[in-house]
Structures are given as C-alpha cells and as structure tokens.
Design an enzyme around this catalytic site. Structure first.
Site, PDB file in Angstrom:
ATOM      1  N   SER A 696     -72.883  33.398  19.930  1.00  0.00           N
ATOM      2  CA  SER A 696     -72.246  34.715  19.752  1.00  0.00           C
ATOM      3  C   SER A 696     -70.767  34.641  19.415  1.00  0.00           C
ATOM      4  CB  SER A 696     -72.457  35.572  21.009  1.00  0.00           C
ATOM      5  OG  SER A 696     -71.836  34.982  22.117  1.00  0.00           O
ATOM      6  N   LYS A 739     -70.480  42.390  28.152  1.00  0.00           N
ATOM      7  CA  LYS A 739     -69.337  42.141  27.266  1.00  0.00           C
ATOM      8  C   LYS A 739     -68.430  43.365  27.167  1.00  0.00           C
ATOM      9  CE  LYS A 739     -71.705  38.532  24.657  1.00  0.00           C
ATOM     10  NZ  LYS A 739     -72.378  38.129  23.419  1.00  0.00           N
TER      11      LYS A 739
END
Length: 789
Positions: A696, A739
């Site tokens: 990611s 996140k």
C-alpha cells in the site's frame, strides 16, 4: 592377677561364681557400640576372619576374650592401631557356628587396659591389666546417684517394655552399694552414640562415670515418653476410626435388612437417573445411558472399571439435554446494554443489532459464528460479554491461544488414563443450557503439534451445517451445538486457516480516535479504577485537559489498555500523596501531569516536509499509523536505487515498481526526463528498526520520487495510500478505517485513497469523515493532479 566374685544370670538362674581373669587375652573388635562389664548378651562375628581367634579362646581354661569398640572401621581396613586402650573382658558361653557367622553369649566381667601387644595381626593377643574403679569417699552422694539411676531405670520400664524381665532381674541383683556395675548397666541400655559410650567406658572413677550417665538416662526417658505419647495418640485415632467404621458397617446392614437403605451403587444409579428428570434426552443417547447403567449394576464398586464407567455417566448425565434459556430479542434492551458497556463502535453495535433483528424473525440467533477482529485493547472480549447480556444468555469464555492439542476441542478417547471431554462439553456442563454464548478467544494464535491441529478440529464446531451432530471423542454420542452462538476474537485474520475463516462472519473493531478515548476514560476506565481501589471520586480530580494529554502523549495505541495503565499510575501515585500529606483532595492537571507519569512518550510530531518527502498511511496489528517516506539523490556518478528501513519483500517490490514507473513517465509529470539517468537514488522509510511490509505504499513512493525529480515539496498536510502498478493503475488496499483514524490523529485532514476503496470510506461513521477531504484516484495521474496541481 585380680579376681572378683560376681553373680551371673544364665538360663534364668542366678549362679555365684569366682572368676579367674587372665593376664593375656585375645581381642575381638565390635562396631556398633561398646560392651560394658554389666552386660550379658549375644554377639555375632564373621566366621572367616575370627574363627581362629574363637578356636584359641575355647582352648583356654578361662574362656575369656577381650572386646573393644573400633567404630565404623571396615574389616579390611582394621589394624591394631584402631583398638582403644580400654575394653571389656567377657566370658564366652554357648558358641554356635552358622554359615558365615559365629554366635556366642558374652558375659561382661571387668574393664581391661592394654599393656603390651603380643600379636598385632589376627588373632590379636595382648597383655592386659585390670584397673581399679575407685569409688568416691562421699558415700552418701554415691548412694544418692545410685538411687537416681535405679529410679530412672524403673521409670523406663513401663514406658518402654522392650527391656522386659531382664531389667527386673538386673535391678534385683544390684543395689546402691554397688554403684559401678549399676552405672555401667544404665549406660548400656541408653541409645547414645558409640563414641559417647566409649568415653563412659574409659571413665574409671565411679562418681565421674555417674555424672556422665545420669543425663543420658534422663534423655532416654524423655525420648521414650515422647514416643509413648505419639503411639497413644495414633492408637486413639485408629481406634476411633475403627469404631466409626464398624458402626457405619453395622448401620448399613441394619438399614439394608429393614429396607431403608441403599448401597453406593444404587445411590449412584439413582443420582444419574434423577439428573435426567425433566430433560429431553435423544433416544440414541438414552439407549447409551441405559446400557452404561446396566453395566454399572454388575461391577464391583472398588474396581477401576466401576470408576471409569461412573465418571462417563457423570459427564453424560450432566449435559443439558433439551434445556435452553429464552432469548431476549428486544432491540431497545440490546441497544441500552451495548451503549452502557461501550463508547464508540457505532458500526459494530449496529451490526450486532442487525444480527439480533434477524434473529427476531427467525425465532432464535443460534447457528451463527461471529468473528470480532481488531487490535489489542479495543474491547473484543467485552463486546462478546455484552452480546450475551443483551440476549439474556449464559456466557462461557475460553482462550484457544497457544492450544496445540486437538483433544482440547474434541476430547480424549475413554481408553486413555485421565481421559476428559473437550472444552465445548465442559462449557455446556458448566452453563447447563444448550444455547449459551461461547467465546473462543485469540483464535488467530492457535498452534499445531504432533498431537494434532486444533484449528482443523474447530471446522466441525464452527460450521452451522455440521455442528448439529458434533461428536466428542469422550462422550462418543452426538451433541447439538447448532443453538450455541459462537463469538471468536482475533487481532489479525491472516493467521486463521482459510477454511476456518470462511465459516465465520467478520466484524471489524478498529482503533479509537482521541474523542472516543476521552469518553471511554471518563465513563468507564476512571470510575472503574477509583471504585476498585475504594477511593472517593472527590479525592482525585483529573482535568479534561490532563486526560487529553494522557491520551495524546502517553497512550496513542489503537486500544485503551495502555490508557488504563497510565490512569492506574496516576491513581497509585495520588493515593501515596493523599496518605503522606494532609490534603483531602488532589488535582491532576496538565501542569503537574509529568510528576505522575514522567516525560511524555509521544511528542507532537512535526510532519516531515521537503523535497522527496511524502506521508503515507499504513495498517498494523496495533491499528493505523502514518508512514513518512523520504527520497533523495545521493550522487550523479552512476545510476541506481538503494532501499532502507527494514522493508519486507512485498514493500521492496513496490519500491522497484514505483521506481520503474517513475523512470518511464517523468516527462508526463513535468520533470526532466533524464533526471534518473545519472542519479543514484536512496529511498528510506523512517523508524528503521520497525519491520514494514505490504503493497500500500506504492503510491506514496512514486510521489516521493516525482517530488524529488520535480524539485517540488508538498506544501500542505496530505497523506495517501494505494498500490501502484507498472502501468500506473492505483489498486485498492485494506485497513481504510484504521488509516483514516491515523491521519486524524496526526492532524492530517486531506487524504488520497484508491477509487476502489470509495465504498469502504463511505461505510465509515460520520464522526470519522467529519472535516476530512478525501480524493479518490483510479490512475496515478489522478494522484499527481491532486498533489502537484
């Protein structure tokens, strides 16, 4: 040559003799204890070593031999130097030889002193003298000591009957007017050590000898009295138990004759049948129980098979056959319980309410397997308890973390010693209903070993299609687990086997943001700590500003366990201050917080800025985190890429893809197309000691490289996440909630996410999305447009 007139007791008769004591005698060693002149007792010696000595003694007219105490010296090591100077001359009677030993009766005569050695090797021959045994002139004192010795010996008689008739005869033979032999006999009947007795034998003055012997005799009497008391107590207890045993046996027989009593076997059978009253036992199980009860009726109660069968029936009849508790399918009540026990977790609560609403139409909520996934300390176990309370069901929790034995789940076979059923059977026995909430904690931490794979054993348990006929190896009958609501917990689903994970319905519990932690601390943690320590609320005042500082400076993890530990530290230190000072209340504020917790563990981090520096977003098992990435040109001597920061294989591949993509598309993004041709690039992910992996960070690394090539820094707080391909496509990633929370925690309110994660973002609760500007990118061109405008 000395002679004396003595009286010798032999074969029950007292015979007056006038004994002749020779000047030369043969020596025999004795090892256990010295022989005294007043003794008459059998002695046993080795035939092989002393047969010649005994032959020579029997050839003498006087039949006298000297015995001397040599202690623990072995037969092979014995030498003439080991013999003491003083010993006892004894008359030998009735010599008998048996196998390897010679036995004779020794009659003690007089002490002797070795004057000269005539033979220093067996048979030992010595020249001896018979020393006088002076009696103190103070006859009264000697007589008093003699009387004390006689009384002591008489006192010993009733306590220890070991000495028996011998002592009585001996006391009749000696009087206080013959203190020497009396003293010797008193010493001989004590259990003193050999060296101590040898010292008494070598003490010639009678008064001095009496002084030594009397304490030994008194000690012997005390020991004998103590032994006698212990023996009496043991006998009394034994008699009491025997009496009770006989009375109980008589009572049993009388009751049996009158028909008002049952034996143990009948009692067991009645107990097992009574347990089954009111229970709906399946026909096949009832057949098994009846067979086992018939077997129990013919077994002896003391046999091992009886105990095994009884234990099996005990478990089989303890199962809650057909017993269920009624579910409280009241959504208002469920909401009230969940809101009372948990702050935040709005999406999790809503998911549970949906689950209960579905059960309302179905009629029950059994057959469901819920998996709560989230970082440590976010309340997974307590959510399970709340589900049980909301439903009004019994709750049973056991941890499967570290479990390596398949028998823990499915039980042992009954053929093994100490066999037990599995945890699920034990759970049903304890809760005594067929439909409890059973929590399997830490399901991601199960192990494997040569004893089997417990995760595979759980496949049958956690499959709604199979668990209605669960077979435990110990019970060996089918159990219905379909009514049980299973709640499993895990920190990360990656380590759960795919087949097991497929059977569970996942509910994610992400970390808490600061506002949620504030509410949890004020409503739950702080009151709980004060109540646990019995401290009144008014005694410790924790300000909101101080609490926020605790959350931001000391407890930034996703859960609240570390926060609870820090608050506990405050309570402990405040309790000390309350006791040591006369203050009735203490205020904990931002100004004095460091007095309680020390310097903050986390400082307000300044976001890294500059050319080639970009903030990424990462997911960890502890929650979300920001991940700055730095790229810099080291030199222009050669072309290349260096990676540091303890990156895993996948992350290194992401960096190489980002480098390759950037290399081929520099001109499209307004940079010098030849920038990387002669540039050696170093790409680093800070906190080099922390392992990092995953795809990611691809978008973030690409942005860092383009920022470096354009010589343009990002001018605002911005974070991003997403996987990038060689063609520039932005692929979706996981952990969007964590996140976003991490970005908010770092005061970053502009985020770039992959387009494919739009749905994940839209499902987030409104309070997380509030104030956050989100851009969705399908291709890296979208990212570049947002970042570099």
């Amino acid at each position: 040559m000395d002679s004396q007139e003595e009286r010798h007791e032999h074969s029950g008769a007292v015979i007056p003799t006038r004994e002749y004591l020779p000047e030369r005698i043969y020596l025999l060693p004795i090892h256990n204890r010295p022989f005294f002149p007043a003794q008459v007792q059998p002695l046993v010696i080795q035939r092989q070593r002393w047969e010649e000595t005994m032959q020579r003694v029997s050839d003498t007219p006087h039949h006298t031999v000297g015995v001397a105490y040599v202690g623990d010296v072995g037969a092979n090591e014995l030498d003439h130097e080991h013999f003491p100077e003083i010993g006892t001359a004894v008359k030998v009677h009735k010599v008998q030889g048996e196998d390897q030993q010679i036995q004779f009766i020794a009659q003690g005569m007089r002490r002797f002193r070795i004057v000269r050695w005539l033979s220093k090797k067996p048979p030992y021959l010595v020249e001896v003298a018979y020393p006088k045994e002076p009696v103190d002139e103070e006859a009264d004192e000697a007589r008093a000591y003699a009387m004390a010795l006689i009384n002591g010996i008489k006192e010993l008689l009733p306590i220890n009957p070991l000495y028996g008739e011998e002592l009585k005869h001996y006391l009749n033979r000696f009087s206080p007017h013959e203190p020497g032999p009396l003293t010797d006999f008193a010493a001989a009947i004590t259990s003193a050590k050999g060296k101590e007795l040898q010292g008494i034998l070598e003490t010639l003055p009678v008064m001095a000898r009496m002084h030594k012997v009397l304490p030994l005799l008194r000690k012997e009497i005390e020991v004998a009295q103590l032994q006698s008391e212990i023996s009496e107590q043991v006998n009394a207890q034994m008699q009491e138990r025997q009496r009770e045993f006989f009375l109980r046996e008589q009572l049993k027989i009388i009751q049996k004759e009158l028909g008002i009593s049952k034996d143990d076997r009948e009692n067991d059978v009645d107990t097992f049948r009574a347990r089954l009253e009111g229970r709906v036992v399946p026909e096949r199980v009832m057949q098994r129980i009846d067979d086992e009860l018939d077997k129990l009726a013919v077994l002896e109660t003391g046999s091992p098979e009886y105990g095994t069968t009884r234990n099996y029936l005990d478990w089989l009849t303890s199962m809650p056959w057909g017993v269920t508790s009624e579910d409280q399918l009241d959504l208002a009540h469920a909401r009230k319980v969940l809101d009372r026990d948990h702050n935040g977790l709005g999406d999790v609560k809503e998911r549970i309410i949906e689950f209960l609403a579905e059960g309302t139409f179905k009629g029950d909520v059994g057959g469901s397997i819920v998996l709560l996934v989230g970082p440590p300390g976010v309340g997974k176990t307590s959510v399970g308890r709340s589900i049980a309370e909301a439903l009004g069901r019994k709750f049973y929790r056991f941890s499967v973390g570290g479990m390596r034995d398949e028998a823990e789940i499915k039980g042992h076979r009954r053929t093994y010693i100490g066999a037990m059923p599995g945890k699920l059977v034990q759970a049903l026995k304890e809760v005594d209903v067929e439909n409890p909430v059973i929590m399997l904690d830490e399901i991601d931490k199960m192990g494997q070993s040569f004893q089997g794979d417990p995760a595979s054993a759980l496949l049958e348990v956690l499959d709604p299609e199979q668990n209605s006929d669960f077979l435990d190896h110990y019970l060996d009958v089918r159990l219905d687990l379909s009514k049980v609501l299973f709640v499993c917990t895990a920190n990360q689903p990656d380590t759960i086997p795919g087949a097991l994970f497929d059977r569970m319905e996942q509910i994610r519990l992400s970390g808490y943001i600061a506002e949620e932690k504030m509410a949890i601390a004020k409503d739950h943690l702080w009151p709980k700590l004060l109540k646990r320590d019995n401290i009144p609320k008014k005694c410790i005042n924790l300000t909101d500003a101080a609490l926020r500082q605790v959350i931001e400076g000391y407890a930034r993890e996703a859960g609240v366990r570390q926060l609870e530990k820090q608050l506990h530290r405050i309570v402990r230190k405040a309790a000390v201050k309350l006791l040591e000072s006369e203050q009735k209340s203490i205020k904990v504020s931002v100004n004095n917080l460091e007095d309680y917790l020390g310097a903050p563990l986390f400082r307000k981090e300044k976001a890294l800025k500059g050319v080639g520096v970009v903030t990424g977003l990462a997911w960890t098992s502890m929650g979300g985190a920001t991940l700055p990435i730095e790229a810099t040109k080291v030199h222009a001597l050669t072309r290349g890429l260096k990676l540091t920061g303890k990156l895993g294989d996948v992350m290194q591949e992401s960096a190489n893809i980002a480098y390759s993509y950037t290399l081929g598309h520099l001109a499209e993004y307004g940079a010098d197309a030849d920038f990387f041709n002669e540039a050696f690039i170093h790409l680093h992910v800070p906190e080099g000691a922390t392992p990092k992996d995953g795809p990611s960070a691809g978008v973030t690394m690409t942005t860092a490289l383009i920022s470096l090539a354009r010589h343009q820094a990002i001018d605002r707080p911005l974070a991003m996440t997403g996987e990038v391909t060689l063609t520039g496509q932005v692929l979706p990633v996981g952990g969007i909630r964590e996140k976003v929370i991490a970005a908010r925690r770092s005061d970053i309110f502009e985020v770039i996410l992959p387009e494919a994660n739009r749905r994940d973002y839209e499902e987030l609760p409104d309070y997380l999305k509030e104030g956050v500007t989100v851009h969705f990118a399908q291709h890296y061109k979208d990212v570049a447009r947002i970042v570099f405008k």
